[in-house]
Motif scaffolding. Structure first.
Motif, PDB file in Angstrom:
ATOM      1  N   LEU A 190      46.538  32.801  32.467  1.00 26.31           N
ATOM      2  CA  LEU A 190      45.626  33.796  31.918  1.00 26.31           C
ATOM      3  C   LEU A 190      44.416  33.965  32.836  1.00 26.31           C
ATOM      4  CD1 LEU A 190      45.225  35.569  29.357  1.00 26.31           C
ATOM      5  CD2 LEU A 190      43.728  33.757  28.501  1.00 26.31           C
ATOM      6  N   PRO A 191      44.053  35.208  33.204  1.00 26.15           N
ATOM      7  CA  PRO A 191      42.848  35.422  34.023  1.00 26.15           C
ATOM      8  C   PRO A 191      41.636  34.784  33.349  1.00 26.15           C
ATOM      9  CG  PRO A 191      44.124  37.446  33.871  1.00 26.15           C
ATOM     10  CD  PRO A 191      44.752  36.474  32.916  1.00 26.15           C
ATOM     11  N   ALA A 192      40.850  34.031  34.123  1.00 24.99           N
ATOM     12  CA  ALA A 192      39.753  33.252  33.546  1.00 24.99           C
ATOM     13  C   ALA A 192      38.476  34.056  33.365  1.00 24.99           C
ATOM     14  CB  ALA A 192      39.492  32.021  34.412  1.00 24.99           C
ATOM     15  N   THR A 193      38.265  35.073  34.185  1.00 23.72           N
ATOM     16  CA  THR A 193      37.026  35.849  34.133  1.00 23.72           C
ATOM     17  C   THR A 193      37.346  37.335  34.021  1.00 23.72           C
ATOM     18  OG1 THR A 193      36.915  36.109  36.543  1.00 23.72           O
ATOM     19  CG2 THR A 193      35.907  34.124  35.601  1.00 23.72           C
ATOM     20  N   SER A 194      36.294  38.108  33.716  1.00 23.98           N
ATOM     21  CA  SER A 194      36.466  39.559  33.640  1.00 23.98           C
ATOM     22  C   SER A 194      36.859  40.126  35.006  1.00 23.98           C
ATOM     23  CB  SER A 194      35.182  40.227  33.135  1.00 23.98           C
ATOM     24  OG  SER A 194      34.087  39.902  33.989  1.00 23.98           O
ATOM     25  N   TYR A 195      36.363  39.510  36.079  1.00 26.80           N
ATOM     26  CA  TYR A 195      36.712  39.938  37.439  1.00 26.80           C
ATOM     27  C   TYR A 195      38.208  39.743  37.696  1.00 26.80           C
ATOM     28  CZ  TYR A 195      37.000  39.801  42.555  1.00 26.80           C
ATOM     29  OH  TYR A 195      37.365  40.015  43.862  1.00 26.80           O
ATOM     30  N   ALA A 233      47.789  31.082  49.249  1.00 25.48           N
ATOM     31  CA  ALA A 233      47.119  30.558  48.057  1.00 25.48           C
ATOM     32  C   ALA A 233      46.416  31.656  47.249  1.00 25.48           C
ATOM     33  CB  ALA A 233      46.110  29.474  48.448  1.00 25.48           C
ATOM     34  N   VAL A 234      47.085  32.788  47.089  1.00 26.65           N
ATOM     35  CA  VAL A 234      46.570  33.865  46.246  1.00 26.65           C
ATOM     36  C   VAL A 234      46.928  33.543  44.799  1.00 26.65           C
ATOM     37  CG1 VAL A 234      46.697  36.338  45.737  1.00 26.65           C
ATOM     38  CG2 VAL A 234      46.857  35.531  48.093  1.00 26.65           C
ATOM     39  N   PRO A 235      45.984  33.706  43.835  1.00 22.74           N
ATOM     40  CA  PRO A 235      46.285  33.401  42.431  1.00 22.74           C
ATOM     41  C   PRO A 235      47.565  34.098  41.965  1.00 22.74           C
ATOM     42  CG  PRO A 235      43.946  33.808  42.688  1.00 22.74           C
ATOM     43  CD  PRO A 235      44.589  34.128  44.013  1.00 22.74           C
ATOM     44  N   LEU A 236      48.454  33.328  41.363  1.00 24.64           N
ATOM     45  CA  LEU A 236      49.767  33.844  40.992  1.00 24.64           C
ATOM     46  C   LEU A 236      49.698  34.902  39.900  1.00 24.64           C
ATOM     47  CD1 LEU A 236      52.722  33.496  41.726  1.00 24.64           C
ATOM     48  CD2 LEU A 236      52.917  31.767  39.908  1.00 24.64           C
ATOM     49  N   ASN A 237      48.629  34.869  39.065  1.00 24.85           N
ATOM     50  CA  ASN A 237      48.584  35.857  37.977  1.00 24.85           C
ATOM     51  C   ASN A 237      48.406  37.288  38.506  1.00 24.85           C
ATOM     52  OD1 ASN A 237      46.006  35.401  38.833  1.00 24.85           O
ATOM     53  ND2 ASN A 237      45.093  35.177  36.813  1.00 24.85           N
ATOM     54  N   TYR A 238      47.903  37.448  39.729  1.00 26.54           N
ATOM     55  CA  TYR A 238      47.837  38.783  40.317  1.00 26.54           C
ATOM     56  C   TYR A 238      49.238  39.287  40.639  1.00 26.54           C
ATOM     57  CZ  TYR A 238      42.904  37.570  40.982  1.00 26.54           C
ATOM     58  OH  TYR A 238      41.602  37.186  40.786  1.00 26.54           O
ATOM     59  N   PHE A 239      50.077  38.385  41.129  1.00 28.96           N
ATOM     60  CA  PHE A 239      51.448  38.762  41.427  1.00 28.96           C
ATOM     61  C   PHE A 239      52.237  39.012  40.148  1.00 28.96           C
ATOM     62  CE2 PHE A 239      50.644  36.182  45.410  1.00 28.96           C
ATOM     63  CZ  PHE A 239      50.476  37.302  46.209  1.00 28.96           C
ATOM     64  N   ILE A 240      51.891  38.270  39.095  1.00 28.86           N
ATOM     65  CA  ILE A 240      52.509  38.532  37.792  1.00 28.86           C
ATOM     66  C   ILE A 240      52.166  39.946  37.346  1.00 28.86           C
ATOM     67  CG2 ILE A 240      52.471  37.922  35.340  1.00 28.86           C
ATOM     68  CD1 ILE A 240      52.057  35.021  36.170  1.00 28.86           C
ATOM     69  N   GLY A 241      50.912  40.345  37.550  1.00 30.62           N
ATOM     70  CA  GLY A 241      50.502  41.707  37.223  1.00 30.62           C
ATOM     71  C   GLY A 241      51.282  42.732  38.022  1.00 30.62           C
TER      72      GLY A 241
END
Length: 203
Positions: free
Chosen positions: A27-32, A132-140
Motif C-alpha cells: 500500500l502506498p505510504a504517503t499521498s505522494y 530498487a524502484v518501489p514495486l507498488n508503482y509497477f503494480i499500478g
C-alpha cells in the motif's frame, strides 16, 4: 475503447486494487506515493495502444522518440562527451524502450495479449531488482495495462488474448462499438461511481 474511457476504467481498477494492496504489504505510504501510483495506473491504461501512432499515447511517444534519436545523433556527432557522461541513463532508457519497439507490429496484436501482461510484469520485476524502484508503482502500471485489455475485451472487435499463438479475437458476451453511446454511458457511470467512492473516502 477511446483513450478517455480507458483512463476512467483504469482509475476504477486502480481504486479497486488498493483494497488488495494492504494484503500484499504494498500500500502506498504517503499521498505522494499514492499520486505516483495512480499516474502509473493511468499511463498503463494507455500503454497497450502505444502500438499505433494514431492513439493518444502513441502519437506523443513516436514524436518524442524521433526527437530523442535526433538529439542523440547530434550529440554523438558534435559532443560525444555528453553521451559518455549519461551512458548509464541512456542504457536504462534503451532497456525501457527496446521491448516496446520489438512488440509493436500492428494495432491490437502483441500489446493486447496475455503474453504482453506477463512480459511487462517480468520486465518490471527486473527493473525493480536492479534499480530498487518501489514495486507498488509497477503494480499500478500492471493494473492499468490489465484495465486496458478489459476495456477492449468488451468491445465488438475484442482482443487477441492468445497472440502470437493464436490470432483469434476474444470478446465478452455483451459488447459495444468503440466511441458509441453505450461506451459513453458506461464511462459516465464509472465516473459517478468513482466520485461517490472518493467523497465517502474523504468524509
Amino acid at each position: 475503447m477511446m483513450a478517455s474511457g480507458h483512463q476512467v476504467v483504469g482509475f476504477t481498477c486502480g481504486v479497486a486494487a488498493l483494497t488488495f494492496l494492504p494484503e500484499l504489504d504494498r500500500l502506498p505510504a504517503t499521498s505522494y506515493e499514492t499520486t505516483l501510483y495512480f499516474l502509473c495506473v493511468l499511463f498503463g491504461s494507455l500503454l497497450p495502444d502505444i502500438d499505433t501512432p494514431r492513439s493518444t499515447l502513441g502519437k506523443w511517444f513516436w514524436k518524442i522518440l524521433l526527437m530523442f534519436l535526433l538529439v542523440a545523433v547530434i550529440a554523438y556527432l558534435f559532443a560525444p562527451s555528453i553521451i559518455e557522461m549519461y551512458r548509464d541513463e541512456l542504457s536504462v532508457l534503451t532497456m525501457l524502450i527496446l521491448p516496446i519497439l520489438v512488440m509493436v507490429r500492428s494495432h491490437r496484436k502483441m500489446t493486447h495479449s496475455v503474453l504482453f501482461i506477463f512480459l511487462i510484469g517480468g520486465y518490471c520485476y527486473l527493473i525493480d531488482s536492479f534499480l530498487a524502484v518501489p514495486l507498488n508503482y509497477f503494480i499500478g502500471l500492471l493494473v492499468g495495462v490489465c484495465s486496458h485489455l478489459l476495456g477492449d475485451f468488451i468491445t465488438k472487435k475484442g482482443i487477441p488474448l492468445l497472440y502470437p499463438f493464436s490470432k483469434k479475437h476474444f470478446r465478452f458476451i455483451v459488447t459495444f462499438t468503440t466511441g458509441s453511446s453505450a461506451e459513453k454511458m458506461i464511462v459516465m457511470a464509472l465516473v459517478v461511481a468513482n466520485i461517490c467512492f472518493l467523497v465517502d473516502f474523504v468524509i
